[in-house]
Design a protein around this motif. Structure first.
Motif, PDB file in Angstrom:
ATOM      1  N   HIS A   5       0.840  -1.198   0.000  1.00  9.58           N
ATOM      2  CA  HIS A   5       0.000   0.000   0.000  1.00  9.58           C
ATOM      3  C   HIS A   5       0.882   1.257   0.000  1.00  9.58           C
ATOM      4  O   HIS A   5       0.540   2.266  -0.623  1.00  9.58           O
ATOM      5  N   ALA A   6       2.035   1.174   0.671  1.00 11.28           N
ATOM      6  CA  ALA A   6       2.941   2.332   0.740  1.00 11.28           C
ATOM      7  C   ALA A   6       3.458   2.699  -0.649  1.00 11.28           C
ATOM      8  O   ALA A   6       3.626   3.876  -0.976  1.00 11.28           O
ATOM      9  N   LYS A   7       3.680   1.689  -1.488  1.00 17.09           N
ATOM     10  CA  LYS A   7       4.169   1.960  -2.849  1.00 17.09           C
ATOM     11  C   LYS A   7       3.098   2.702  -3.654  1.00 17.09           C
ATOM     12  O   LYS A   7       3.368   3.729  -4.291  1.00 17.09           O
ATOM     13  N   ALA A  22      18.889   4.563 -12.531  1.00 14.66           N
ATOM     14  CA  ALA A  22      17.435   4.395 -12.641  1.00 14.66           C
ATOM     15  C   ALA A  22      16.802   4.563 -11.266  1.00 14.66           C
ATOM     16  O   ALA A  22      15.734   5.158 -11.120  1.00 14.66           O
ATOM     17  N   GLN A  23      17.483   4.034 -10.234  1.00 10.15           N
ATOM     18  CA  GLN A  23      16.936   4.173  -8.882  1.00 10.15           C
ATOM     19  C   GLN A  23      16.990   5.623  -8.398  1.00 10.15           C
ATOM     20  O   GLN A  23      16.135   6.065  -7.646  1.00 10.15           O
ATOM     21  N   LEU A  24      18.023   6.330  -8.841  1.00 10.88           N
ATOM     22  CA  LEU A  24      18.172   7.722  -8.413  1.00 10.88           C
ATOM     23  C   LEU A  24      17.161   8.660  -9.080  1.00 10.88           C
ATOM     24  O   LEU A  24      16.715   9.634  -8.482  1.00 10.88           O
ATOM     25  N   VAL A  84       8.387   3.801 -14.159  1.00  6.96           N
ATOM     26  CA  VAL A  84       8.262   2.568 -14.941  1.00  6.96           C
ATOM     27  C   VAL A  84       9.666   2.044 -15.277  1.00  6.96           C
ATOM     28  O   VAL A  84       9.971   0.847 -15.125  1.00  6.96           O
ATOM     29  N   TYR A  85      10.527   2.940 -15.675  1.00  3.01           N
ATOM     30  CA  TYR A  85      11.912   2.597 -16.023  1.00  3.01           C
ATOM     31  C   TYR A  85      12.626   1.993 -14.807  1.00  3.01           C
ATOM     32  O   TYR A  85      13.290   0.958 -14.902  1.00  3.01           O
ATOM     33  N   ASP A  86      12.440   2.629 -13.655  1.00  2.00           N
ATOM     34  CA  ASP A  86      13.103   2.168 -12.438  1.00  2.00           C
ATOM     35  C   ASP A  86      12.573   0.801 -11.982  1.00  2.00           C
ATOM     36  O   ASP A  86      13.334  -0.150 -11.800  1.00  2.00           O
ATOM     37  N   PHE A  87      11.237   0.696 -11.845  1.00  4.67           N
ATOM     38  CA  PHE A  87      10.657  -0.533 -11.284  1.00  4.67           C
ATOM     39  C   PHE A  87      10.803  -1.743 -12.205  1.00  4.67           C
ATOM     40  O   PHE A  87      10.742  -2.876 -11.754  1.00  4.67           O
ATOM     41  N   ALA A  91      14.267  -0.322 -22.322  1.00  3.28           N
ATOM     42  CA  ALA A  91      14.682   0.536 -21.210  1.00  3.28           C
ATOM     43  C   ALA A  91      15.304   1.825 -21.737  1.00  3.28           C
ATOM     44  O   ALA A  91      14.965   2.922 -21.291  1.00  3.28           O
ATOM     45  N   ALA A  92      16.205   1.679 -22.717  1.00  3.13           N
ATOM     46  CA  ALA A  92      16.898   2.863 -23.247  1.00  3.13           C
ATOM     47  C   ALA A  92      15.904   3.823 -23.906  1.00  3.13           C
ATOM     48  O   ALA A  92      16.045   5.044 -23.810  1.00  3.13           O
TER      49      ALA A  92
END
Lengths: 584, 352
Positions: free
Chosen positions: A60-62, B63-65, B119-122, B131-132
């Motif tokens: 839920h947090a996401k 991607a995470q950043l 979307v790219y990150d997850f 991805a690119a």
């Protein structure tokens, strides 16, 4: 008036604002209440050592982060962009009054983001107590944002003592601050539950899904109860004129009906589908609950915004951006003093263009041309030119949620010409100079008001007979030795006497008054003429007269007929005649 | 005074105080904006050079950043936007209205790039080649938002261009006839990529313990990017400078001693950064880059003053001034910074 107008006549600024503001308000209240829901549910899960519940909260947090931080955060900036574009004068008032309130809100927004990111990304990797504390910090920050913005929004409807003292704190802790805060808190917790229904619908294990759905239902019902009580308190603190607007504005009435249905459907859904029979709960129910609550929130925000009318900042600035204190100055000539008007004055050859400019600067803030919201094209369809000129003179009295027309007589006629002639191709016959009462011209030519106020002359004439006034004019030096006797011809003196006795020509007008004209002036701006004719068709003259004098009993949004006795006679005569014609 | 410039409202506190707040907060926004732009460029390079051992992993870290950088870029954009409205609202509201549709388009553009970045990150490892493409879309959207800002920031300085409103009031105006538009845009973007690359390398360094190869690669590429754009910047910067009207340009050539001093200091700092980066003194380079951002935004403020001097703005302060709202902000800021510091420390200490 100070700024250009971003002109999209088919869309209108109001609709843009509504789309961005209502969805933002919906998500941002969720961002507050959802924080409390997260942290309380996590605490429950930790205490009961419930791994299933903990997993639910993490998911839920996401969802919470993607909805509140991304959509809520960006549309929050979006509201700023939008109000700057459609109400620059009022936005400037707000920014200059509340800059440090907003700056403080930004700090809490920053704390909110940091807390939420850490809460989500460190969910399983942080000491339990510490993680809960981060959750509480998130909720504190989100609630502080609401606390601060609540003061600024409330200010626009109830500026209270600020109008006199210009003090930041008077503006912030304005009369509606506390009831509005309580109402918003209740809406925030309600929406937290509403959004949680999406997450509970997706839980796999049936037993657990039903348990969480029921838990969320109780949460929602309690919030709804508090919201109802707070809403009632809120209504009590509104100023009297706002209460009046609340009662008669057609758009508010529509919103009240929508809101009432939405509350009922929300209560029914939450009681029936999720509390009584949680097994029936699924994504469709969650969606219906969300839609109902969006309508509740939307109706509330619409009513709050509309109730400010005819102001955008109550008693300080009209809905069309004109400062109340500027109105008198602008009455001498609006276009000449309007920085971004293409036309500087009204002439024979620019009547429609000048009217279009007046529409843009005085009507467009609330009215579209052919758009969904408050379409002025349909609303003026049955109006005639003289009816419209008359309506523009008194519309702020007849419809207290509309600002007065601001500008001189020629500009009033230009706007009426645009609304009637340009929009509907109807004839526009303006009163030309030659049609003015000859006495009026003589009065101006003799410059009586250079030595004393014009009122003095009218007051002197009042109560006298025509012969007495005529005689008085011939012997002015006897009234005051510093004056000279009227030196024109006898006919001129008579004309002047007639004018002084009846400067507004009501007697002349009444003699030539047509009932149709009265109908156009008093009725057709709000509803179709046929509606009045149909109503009159089954009544005799006496019943029509009685009905016109008690219009508010027919529909509370109407006022009892307030025209002169002569106008009433003419209208009754016309309606009764039409009714007979209909029967024949 | 140009008759199109609306009359300003009373300032709640002194103009100097508001200018100081504007100049203190704006570079913080630039800091994150620069890092955002550089992350996109470096991650794209990572996809292109995916054969290199740590390249994909570097793109993944970036991607995470990305979503975090977007969040803070937007957040730190708020205070300068707030203070600029107090000080120059009568300019910026008018210019925004003239380009209303374009200006408001920033909001849907931001929403889109934000969600695409998530979307790219997850889904980074599942997306493969797509991805690119997604990342390139984020990059283009960032460039589009920056272009809208460059348009409005140049348009607010030129009231004579607002006349366009009289022939087209639907809000589709772009300030394309402005000679400084393109050089200013390029100067900002190029500078941002270089400074941002150094900041990103510093951020990726946080993962040094888990993945030293990625941290090293980030440093190497960041330095290379910094050097490349430095060369380009000499061209774009000179173009921008020469495109400025003579009276504004001369502010930096001795007419205004403070402006000239800062200009010279900034040039010296760039030379110092070049030297330090060749010597691989990374911590110092990043610190210098932050300092450079501050100097550059001071120069930018001088440019604005130079333009507006011609427009003659009479800003009036409210008297007597009430400083208690400012106190509310300062106290809130102290509490907020303390809370953020505590949370960041707690987060850095949490288990991987």
């Amino acid at each position: 008036m100070n700024y250009p107008v971003w002109y999209l006549p088919g869309v209108g600024g109001g609709l843009l604002m509504a789309i961005i503001a209502i969805t933002h308000v919906f998500v941002s209240h969720f961002a507050v209440g959802g924080g409390l829901y997260l942290v309380l549910t996590e605490r429950k899960a930790r205490r009961e050592n419930d791994a299933q519940l903990l997993e639910f909260i993490k998911k839920h947090a996401k969802f919470f982060m993607l909805a509140s931080m991304v959509y809520g955060g960006v549309t929050g900036v979006g509201i700023w962009f939008t109000i700057g574009l459609i109400q620059p004068d009022a936005t400037s008032d707000l920014i200059h009054t509340f800059v440090f309130g907003w700056a403080a809100e930004w700090v809490w927004f920053l704390v909110e983001i940091v807390a939420l990111l850490i809460y989500y990304y460190c969910f399983d990797r942080m000491d339990e107590q510490r993680h809960l504390l981060v959750g509480w910090i998130y909720f504190l920050a989100a609630w502080m944002s609401l606390f601060l913005i609540n003061g600024i929004i409330g200010f626009m409807l109830t500026p209270g003592d600020w109008l006199e003292n210009r003090n930041f704190w008077s503006a912030f802790f304005n009369p509606s601050f506390w009831p509005s805060l309580l109402f918003r808190c209740a809406m925030a917790t309600l929406l937290a539950g509403v959004f949680a229904f999406f997450s509970t619908a997706l839980i796999g294990a049936a037993g657990f899904r039903q348990k969480m759905t029921r838990y969320t239902s109780r949460w929602c019902l309690l919030s709804l109860l508090v919201a109802g009580l707070a809403g009632f308190w809120y209504l009590q603190v509104l100023p009297g004129s706002a209460q009046q607007v609340l009662a008669i504005s057609p758009t508010i009435q529509r919103s009240v009906i929508i809101g009432a249905f939405a509350v009922l459907s929300l209560a029914a859904l939450v009681t029936l589908f999720t509390l009584w029979r949680p097994a029936w709960h699924n994504l469709t129910v969650a969606l219906l609950v969300a839609l109902s609550s969006l309508l509740v929130m939307g109706a509330f925000e619409w009513i709050r915004e509309a109730d400010r009318r005819p102001f955008v900042i109550y008693q300080w600035r009209y809905s069309n951006g004109i400062a109340v204190s500027d109105a008198e100055r602008l009455d001498s000539g609006f276009l000449a003093q309007c920085r971004y008007s293409r036309e500087r004055e009204v002439r024979e050859d620019n009547l429609m263009a000048a009217g279009a400019e007046l529409f843009r600067f005085q009507c467009y803030a609330c009215h579209t041309l052919g758009g969904i919201n408050n379409d002025l094209r349909t609303r003026t369809a049955s109006a005639s030119f003289p009816g419209m000129v008359n309506y523009l003179t008194t519309m702020h009295e007849k419809r207290p949620f509309m600002p007065p027309f601001i500008g001189n007589e020629l500009e009033r006629q230009a706007l009426a010409a645009f609304l009637v002639g340009e929009l509907h191709g109807k004839p526009v016959q303006r009163t030309s100079q030659s049609e003015a009462h000859p006495g009026e011209t003589l009065f101006a030519a003799n410059s009586c008001d250079m030595c004393h106020e014009a009122e003095l002359v009218f007051n002197w004439a009042q109560g006298k007979s025509l012969a007495e006034v005529d005689q008085g004019l011939a012997t002015l030096s006897q009234i005051d030795s510093s004056m000279k006797d009227f030196s024109g011809t006898e006919a001129e003196r008579q004309a002047l006497a007639e004018y002084l006795l009846d400067p507004h020509r009501t007697a002349v007008a009444a003699a030539a008054l047509s009932g149709l004209q009265v109908l156009e002036e008093h009725c057709v701006l709000c509803h179709d003429a046929q509606l009045t004719l149909d109503w009159a068709a089954t009544r005799d003259a006496e019943a029509i007269r009685h009905g016109l004098l008690h219009l508010s009993q027919i529909n509370s949004s109407m006022e009892d007929f307030a025209g002169s006795e002569a106008e009433l006679d003419a209208l009754v005569l016309f309606l009764a005649g039409q009714a007979q014609g209909g029967v024949q | 005074m140009n008759p199109l410039v609306p009359s300003p409202d009373l300032l709640p506190v002194s103009r100097a105080m508001l200018e100081a707040l504007l100049l203190l907060t704006f570079p913080l926004h630039l800091l994150f904006m620069n890092a955002l732009l550089a992350s996109v460029l470096l991650a794209l390079w990572g996809h292109y050079r995916s054969a290199e051992p740590a390249a994909q992993r570097l793109s993944y870290r970036l991607a995470q950043l990305l979503p975090l950088l977007i969040a803070f870029t937007i957040n730190f954009g708020i205070p300068p936007l707030l203070f600029i409205q107090v000080l120059y609202g009568n300019f910026v509201y008018a210019s925004s209205i003239v380009m209303g549709v374009v200006w408001l388009s920033v909001i849907p553009l931001l929403l889109t790039l934000y969600y695409v970045a998530y979307v790219y990150d997850f889904n980074f490892w599942r997306l493969g080649r797509k991805a690119a493409l997604l990342l390139a879309a984020v990059g283009l959207l960032v460039l589009a938002v920056a272009f809208v800002f460059s348009n409005n920031m140049t348009l607010m300085l030129k009231p004579e261009h607002w006349r366009a409103y009289f022939s087209a009031d639907g809000g589709w105006f772009l300030n394309l006839a402005e000679p400084t538009l393109w050089p200013r845009y390029l100067h900002m973007l190029i500078g941002a990529s270089g400074v941002g690359a150094l900041l990103v390398a510093l951020l990726v360094g946080l993962w040094r313990r888990q993945d030293p190869a990625v941290a090293d690669l980030a440093r190497r590429w960041a330095l290379r990017l910094f050097l490349v754009v430095l060369g380009l910047q000499i061209v774009a910067g000179s173009w921008f400078l020469l495109a400025l009207p003579a009276d504004v340009l001369l502010l930096f050539m001795g007419r205004n001693s403070l402006a000239s001093l800062i200009f010279v200091l900034a040039l010296l700092l760039v030379a110092l950064l070049l030297y330090l980066s060749l010597r691989q003194r990374f911590g110092l380079v990043a610190t210098g880059a932050v300092l450079l951002l501050y100097l550059m935004s001071f120069l930018r403020a001088f440019v604005r003053e130079g333009y507006l001097a011609k427009t003659f703005v009479e800003l009036v302060e409210q008297s007597p001034q009430d400083l208690t709202p400012l106190l509310l902000f300062v106290v809130t800021l102290v509490i907020g910074v303390a809370l953020v510091a505590w949370m960041v420390r707690a987060a850095l200490a949490c288990r991987e």
